[in-house]
Design a protein around this motif. Structure first.
Motif, PDB file in Angstrom:
ATOM      1  N   PRO A 186       0.792  -1.233   0.000  1.00  0.00           N
ATOM      2  CA  PRO A 186       0.000   0.000   0.000  1.00  0.00           C
ATOM      3  C   PRO A 186       0.825   1.284   0.000  1.00  0.00           C
ATOM      4  O   PRO A 186       0.456   2.251  -0.682  1.00  0.00           O
ATOM      5  CB  PRO A 186      -0.829  -0.129   1.283  1.00  0.00           C
ATOM      6  N   LYS A 187       1.942   1.295   0.741  1.00  0.00           N
ATOM      7  CA  LYS A 187       2.764   2.515   0.774  1.00  0.00           C
ATOM      8  C   LYS A 187       3.377   2.799  -0.590  1.00  0.00           C
ATOM      9  O   LYS A 187       3.439   3.941  -1.038  1.00  0.00           O
ATOM     10  CB  LYS A 187       3.856   2.388   1.837  1.00  0.00           C
ATOM     11  N   GLN A 188       3.838   1.732  -1.261  1.00  0.00           N
ATOM     12  CA  GLN A 188       4.423   1.904  -2.579  1.00  0.00           C
ATOM     13  C   GLN A 188       3.350   2.311  -3.592  1.00  0.00           C
ATOM     14  O   GLN A 188       3.592   3.140  -4.479  1.00  0.00           O
ATOM     15  CB  GLN A 188       5.091   0.610  -3.036  1.00  0.00           C
ATOM     16  N   ALA A 189       2.173   1.732  -3.458  1.00  0.00           N
ATOM     17  CA  ALA A 189       1.065   2.103  -4.348  1.00  0.00           C
ATOM     18  C   ALA A 189       0.741   3.582  -4.205  1.00  0.00           C
ATOM     19  O   ALA A 189       0.511   4.285  -5.201  1.00  0.00           O
ATOM     20  CB  ALA A 189      -0.169   1.260  -4.035  1.00  0.00           C
ATOM     21  N   LEU A 190       0.727   4.078  -2.966  1.00  0.00           N
ATOM     22  CA  LEU A 190       0.464   5.499  -2.732  1.00  0.00           C
ATOM     23  C   LEU A 190       1.547   6.369  -3.359  1.00  0.00           C
ATOM     24  O   LEU A 190       1.252   7.396  -3.981  1.00  0.00           O
ATOM     25  CB  LEU A 190       0.373   5.768  -1.227  1.00  0.00           C
ATOM     26  N   GLU A 191       2.799   5.953  -3.227  1.00  0.00           N
ATOM     27  CA  GLU A 191       3.897   6.723  -3.814  1.00  0.00           C
ATOM     28  C   GLU A 191       3.785   6.775  -5.333  1.00  0.00           C
ATOM     29  O   GLU A 191       3.971   7.830  -5.948  1.00  0.00           O
ATOM     30  CB  GLU A 191       5.238   6.116  -3.405  1.00  0.00           C
TER      31      GLU A 191
END
Length: 765
Positions: A155-160
């Motif tokens: 999820p964090k990478q998707a947000l980035e």
């Protein structure tokens, strides 16, 4: 032979190579190969060899881009619904074309299919490969964020990635050779789409404030316009979710309503916005009528209102693509013919009863049909297509015409039918717009046909003698037929909608039933771009601006990837005998899959309004109300008339209450009853001709010192659909008296003073 060919090619390349300037040398080689490629199309061996030389030696060239585009669709179209096969084919094509910018499209389709198949590890690898191939482009980062978010991956990478995509969407490098108009479509939509994606991810992570900030900014500054089918529907939906998350109920309701009004081209976010709104306002305590009234109140809506009465009138789960309205039993209420094969009797405006089985002496088949009095006996008969037949009406029972001079199945695909008395001899004639036949690898257009009526439902083919074959000898893929006296000279002309990026016909009648195609001269053939025109489907003659002459709309299917050379829908305004497209100025939005127009004065204000169906799953219809100043306002959702995957449409006052209702076909039909309160004044006119009693071709002008309204009784319109033969006039605030001028098909004219309105009058020729 093969050795000789290679020797010749080597000599060609060597001759270019002796040039000492490397850049000129490369250009000469490239130009020579491209020219050579064009001359070898009929020799598959030479063509493939030359093609591979170009791809290998000039992997980033314009010709390689074109070849990649061509090969991609040639190989993917046959396996369009097979994701496993698509993954295999596209993966090979990416390796075959390692540098062309067309790989951007290949990666999009490849990641889509991998996601559908649930092959997550492969998907992650290809997404990384996509990002590395196009590091300055928002698209691979947007795709990465979308699929990672959908599959709950990092999820964090998707947000980035979503943040990167949104930032880059405002300014990213234009790819070489990408069609400019298509690129502009994407440029305007990219910030809107990436904002919605980013907001979705932020809301999942409870970051409502940042989602609100991003969405309000993109909504305020979006550059979407009349030529964009992308809407703000998704952005409004996620903004409503953000407001809900922050317990700002009033704002959540307002933005959810805005999402419903905006809609979206695949009908994905509209149902989500609907569910969200119902949840917020506690829908369980409201009836369906109370719910839509609530939405209209929130929007401050005070315009036309329709009710979907499909189920109430006994038509639930009825499927059809085409509709023709006609009073076959002369009881004063219009009945409906669906697809030319199902007949529904109107039970005094209260319900419809399927009477097909008892009304036909033989099994009736068809994929479209129209009403007309083909034996001049005072009642409506039927002409059908696929198969082509005439069915004569005797006391409400229909019998197929057979024997000498009977119309027979033409064994080709017919899309459009138009009927009218083109030589004013008292017998209806028929034009069939024939479509195409599919070969193993391609389609070929069919030749249209025209039949002269000779009475008793009999006809003979006079296509050639009537000069209704194109002078260039090329067949066109016909979709629809619209007869109308557009030049007001007393005889019917014929407009034919042609598909497959071909030009349309306007067959102008010389008064004797002989024709000349003047579409190009009068500017309604479409706009030619490098030999291509448009995919025209349904069209219709109308007087949009109440200036006393007929205008024309042509509904075109126009895929965004072909938008640089494929015509959009045209609203042709008749300006001194020639036609000028005013769609954009009128405010009618581009939509990829416009199929059938349907005109009527729905609010009785004296100006014709427009309903447009759109074909394909999830594609919504549109209702445009005429502002009376050559512009339109779109009210589809709030009016209650959205239909999806639509094809045909036609209007009638089926309950005889003085306002126009309509039926939308395509998939399951929907019957929309006009329930607008306090409608203005109206008049309806039924013409009974002395020959064919339907009155088809009769020209009506209703006027006083302040207004002049024209109507013409149509023998079908669009792609084999038919309005009621009873003519409806909305009168707005105009006052009595009116003069009604009638010009019958045989040229007889009559004038009547209209002293009473809000009723239906009956006129016998």
């Amino acid at each position: 032979m093969k050795v000789i060919y290679y020797i010749l090619l080597a000599i060609l390349l060597f001759g270019c190579a002796i040039n000492t300037n490397k850049s000129i040398n490369e250009k000469n080689v490239y130009d020579s190969l491209v020219n050579f490629l064009e001359t070898t199309k009929k020799d598959s061996l030479k063509y493939e060899y030359c093609k591979n030389e170009i791809i290998t030696r000039f992997p980033s060239s314009e010709k390689t881009y074109e070849l990649a585009n061509e090969e991609f669709y040639d190989k993917v179209y046959p396996i369009w619904r097979n994701d496993s096969s698509k993954v295999e084919v596209i993966s090979k094509l990416i390796r075959k074309y390692p540098q062309t910018s067309w790989r951007r499209t290949m990666y999009q389709y490849l990641t889509y299919s991998l996601d559908n198949l649930g092959r997550i590890e492969e998907l992650k690898e290809i997404l990384q490969e996509f990002r590395e191939a196009f590091p300055q482009d928002y698209k691979p980062f947007s795709q990465s964020a979308r699929y990672m978010n959908r599959n709950d991956i990092e999820p964090k990478q998707a947000l980035e990635f979503a943040r990167q995509a949104h930032t880059m969407s405002f300014n990213y490098p234009k790819l070489d050779y990408f069609p400019p108009m298509e690129w502009k479509l994407e440029e305007r939509s990219a910030p809107v789409k990436t904002a919605a994606l980013l907001a979705d991810i932020l809301i999942k992570q409870d970051n409502y404030e940042e989602a609100e900030k991003i969405l309000t900014a993109v909504i305020k500054n979006n550059k979407l316009g009349i030529d964009d089918e992308t809407t703000l529907g998704a952005c409004y939906y996620f903004l409503a979710k953000a407001y809900e998350g922050m317990n700002r109920k009033k704002e959540a309701v307002q933005t959810a309503v805005q999402s419903l009004i905006a809609g979206d081209s695949r009908n994905y976010y509209t149902p989500l916005a609907d569910s969200l709104l119902r949840k917020i306002i506690g829908y369980k305590d409201l009836s369906e009528d109370e719910y839509i009234d609530f939405v209209r109140t929130q929007a401050g809506y005070k315009d036309v209102i329709f009710s979907d009465v499909t189920e109430e009138y006994g038509l639930e789960n009825v499927g059809a693509g085409r509709i023709a309205w006609g009073d076959y039993d002369n009881d004063g209420f219009v009945d409906m013919l669906l697809n030319g094969s199902r007949l529904f009797k109107n039970e005094k405006g209260k319900r419809f009863i399927d009477v097909t089985q008892e009304a036909f002496t033989d099994t009736i088949r068809g994929n479209g049909g129209l009403w007309g009095d083909f034996d001049n006996d005072g009642d409506l008969d039927i002409v059908t297509k696929d198969p082509e037949s005439i069915w004569l009406n005797k006391n409400g029972i229909f019998t197929r015409v057979s024997g000498n001079n009977a119309i027979e199945n033409n064994e080709v695909t017919t899309e459009g039918i138009g009927i009218g008395d083109v030589n004013n001899d008292g017998f209806l004639d028929i034009y069939f717009a024939n479509y195409e036949v599919w070969k193993q690898t391609h389609s070929e257009p069919e030749e249209d046909s025209f039949f002269k009526g000779i009475g008793d439902g009999k006809f003979y083919d006079i296509t050639d003698r009537a000069d209704l074959l194109p002078k260039d000898g090329k067949k066109r893929a016909g979709r629809g037929v619209n007869m109308g006296d557009f030049d007001n000279d007393g005889d019917l002309d014929i407009f034919v909608s042609n598909y497959r990026l071909q030009d349309n016909f306007l067959w102008v009648n010389d008064g004797t039933g002989h024709f000349e195609n003047r579409a190009l001269e009068l500017c309604v053939a479409g706009d030619e771009v490098e030999g291509w025109w448009g995919h025209t489907i349904g069209s219709e003659w109308i007087d949009v601006d109440n200036d006393g002459d007929f205008d024309l709309i042509t509904c075109n299917l126009a895929h965004p990837r072909y938008i640089d050379f494929s015509n959009k829908t045209r609203l042709y305004i008749n300006e001194n005998g020639k036609f000028v497209d005013r769609r954009k100025e009128a405010g009618i939005k581009f939509e990829e899959t416009h199929s059938e127009p349907c005109w009527a004065d729905f609010n009785n204000d004296g100006f014709l309004d427009l309903y447009i169906n759109c074909v394909y799953e999830g594609r919504r219809s549109f209702l445009y109300m005429n502002n009376g100043d050559n512009t339109f306002r779109e009210v589809s959702f709030l009016a209650g008339v959205r239909h999806f995957n639509g094809w045909g449409a036609a209007c009638a006052d089926f309950d005889n209450d003085g306002d126009m209702d309509f039926l939308a076909a395509g998939g399951k039909i929907q019957l929309f009853r006009n329930d607008t309160p306090k409608l203005k004044k109206w008049l309806e006119v039924k013409i009974i001709g002395k020959d064919h009693s339907d009155g088809i071709g009769t020209h009506l002008t209703l006027s006083n010192e302040n207004v002049s309204l024209i109507r013409e009784i149509q023998g079908g319109k669009g792609t084999t659909n038919q309005h009621s033969l009873i003519q409806h006039f909305g009168l707005g605030e105009y006052e009595l008296p009116f003069e009604l001028k009638i010009r019958f098909p045989d040229g007889e004219e009559r004038k009547l003073e209209i002293k009473e309105i809000n009723n239906r009058i009956r006129i016998i020729e």
